[in-house]
Design a protein around this motif. Structure first.
Motif, PDB file in Angstrom:
ATOM      1  N   GLN A 233      11.681  20.906  -5.178  1.00 22.43           N
ATOM      2  CA  GLN A 233      12.827  20.140  -5.670  1.00 22.43           C
ATOM      3  C   GLN A 233      13.135  18.983  -4.727  1.00 22.43           C
ATOM      4  O   GLN A 233      13.308  17.829  -5.142  1.00 22.43           O
ATOM      5  CB  GLN A 233      14.082  21.022  -5.755  1.00 22.43           C
ATOM      6  CG  GLN A 233      14.132  22.002  -6.885  1.00 22.43           C
ATOM      7  CD  GLN A 233      15.397  22.855  -6.783  1.00 22.43           C
ATOM      8  OE1 GLN A 233      15.874  23.170  -5.686  1.00 22.43           O
ATOM      9  NE2 GLN A 233      15.946  23.224  -7.923  1.00 22.43           N
TER      10      GLN A 233
ATOM     11  N   SER B  76      12.451  25.534  -4.436  1.00 23.29           N
ATOM     12  CA  SER B  76      13.480  24.813  -3.673  1.00 23.29           C
ATOM     13  C   SER B  76      12.863  23.731  -2.790  1.00 23.29           C
ATOM     14  O   SER B  76      13.442  22.651  -2.615  1.00 23.29           O
ATOM     15  CB  SER B  76      14.292  25.790  -2.819  1.00 23.29           C
ATOM     16  OG  SER B  76      13.492  26.369  -1.815  1.00 23.29           O
TER      17      SER B  76
ATOM     18  N   GLU C  36      18.403  24.387  -5.042  1.00 22.17           N
ATOM     19  CA  GLU C  36      18.410  25.804  -4.704  1.00 22.17           C
ATOM     20  C   GLU C  36      18.400  25.966  -3.175  1.00 22.17           C
ATOM     21  O   GLU C  36      18.108  25.021  -2.434  1.00 22.17           O
ATOM     22  CB  GLU C  36      17.172  26.497  -5.286  1.00 22.17           C
ATOM     23  CG  GLU C  36      16.989  26.325  -6.790  1.00 22.17           C
ATOM     24  CD  GLU C  36      18.045  27.045  -7.584  1.00 22.17           C
ATOM     25  OE1 GLU C  36      18.513  28.110  -7.139  1.00 22.17           O
ATOM     26  OE2 GLU C  36      18.413  26.538  -8.669  1.00 22.17           O
ATOM     27  N   LYS C  37      18.708  27.162  -2.712  1.00 22.22           N
ATOM     28  CA  LYS C  37      18.683  27.444  -1.277  1.00 22.22           C
ATOM     29  C   LYS C  37      17.300  27.142  -0.716  1.00 22.22           C
ATOM     30  O   LYS C  37      16.281  27.564  -1.259  1.00 22.22           O
ATOM     31  CB  LYS C  37      19.056  28.910  -1.015  1.00 22.22           C
ATOM     32  CG  LYS C  37      19.152  29.254   0.454  1.00 22.22           C
ATOM     33  CD  LYS C  37      19.588  30.694   0.658  1.00 22.22           C
ATOM     34  CE  LYS C  37      19.648  31.035   2.147  1.00 22.22           C
ATOM     35  NZ  LYS C  37      20.061  32.450   2.368  1.00 22.22           N
TER      36      LYS C  37
END
Length: 201
Positions: free
Chosen positions: A125, A122, A111-112
């Motif tokens: 991650q 994010s 994700e961003k």
């Protein structure tokens, strides 16, 4: 998506790793270092097995893990069609397989990035992915990648997400057999701090 999946994706070694969707193999492990059984490698193996067991439990999938040992307990193969399927499903829209079940992962996996929110999905991650890469590819301030240039590039991208002005990442490739690419990180900065956290038991 369960964050443990990112650790396992970071851990996978395509070169001689044995990952196979057809045979349900997650990974082949060697426990030796300098021809001796390594306590560190054994501990990493146990950590991976535990994470796989937890992931199957948390996703309400049957624990189908099977471990076959070889060469007088000097290595093992971890089988789990359910783990392999979870990883396959996680990357189908963001990646693809090529010959011999190699993953071709890129930054679209994540994700961003929300750099200043360590609790964000994010951020975590990337932390979990790096943790997996650390456990499978790291030795004394250098990440080693064998015939896995794509994983090297993705690791470089993730490291840069956390880097600050004091960090330095050096990449070198040696076109031997196997081709070896290394990422060496400086001893100061955010990246070094993260790696020190990963190295704690």
């Amino acid at each position: 998506m369960n964050l443990k999946i990112f650790y396992l994706l970071g851990f996978i070694n395509n070169y001689s790793g044995g990952f196979s969707t057809k045979d349900g193999i997650f990974q082949r492990f060697s426990f030796t270092e300098d021809f001796e059984i390594s306590d560190h490698k054994m501990a990493v193996f146990k950590k991976v097995v535990t994470l796989c067991e937890q992931l199957l439990l948390e996703t309400a999938m049957e624990n189908d893990i099977r471990i076959d040992y070889f060469e007088n307990q000097k290595g093992s193969i971890l089988y789990s069609r359910n783990i392999v399927q979870l990883l396959d499903n996680a990357v189908k829209s963001k990646s693809f397989f090529i010959d011999r079940d190699y993953f071709l992962l890129n930054e679209d996996l994540f994700e961003k990035f929300e750099r200043w929110d360590q609790n964000s999905y994010s951020y975590q991650q990337r932390i979990q992915f790096l943790n997996g890469v650390y456990d499978s590819n790291f030795s004394v301030a250098t990440f080693y990648f064998y015939n896995d240039y794509k994983k090297c590039l993705l690791t470089h991208y993730v490291l840069r997400c956390f880097a600050d002005e004091e960090d330095q990442i050096t990449m070198q490739s040696y076109f031997l057999t196997p081709q070896t690419t290394t990422l060496q990180v400086s001893k100061n900065g955010v990246i070094a701090s993260l790696i020190r956290k990963f190295s704690k038991p």
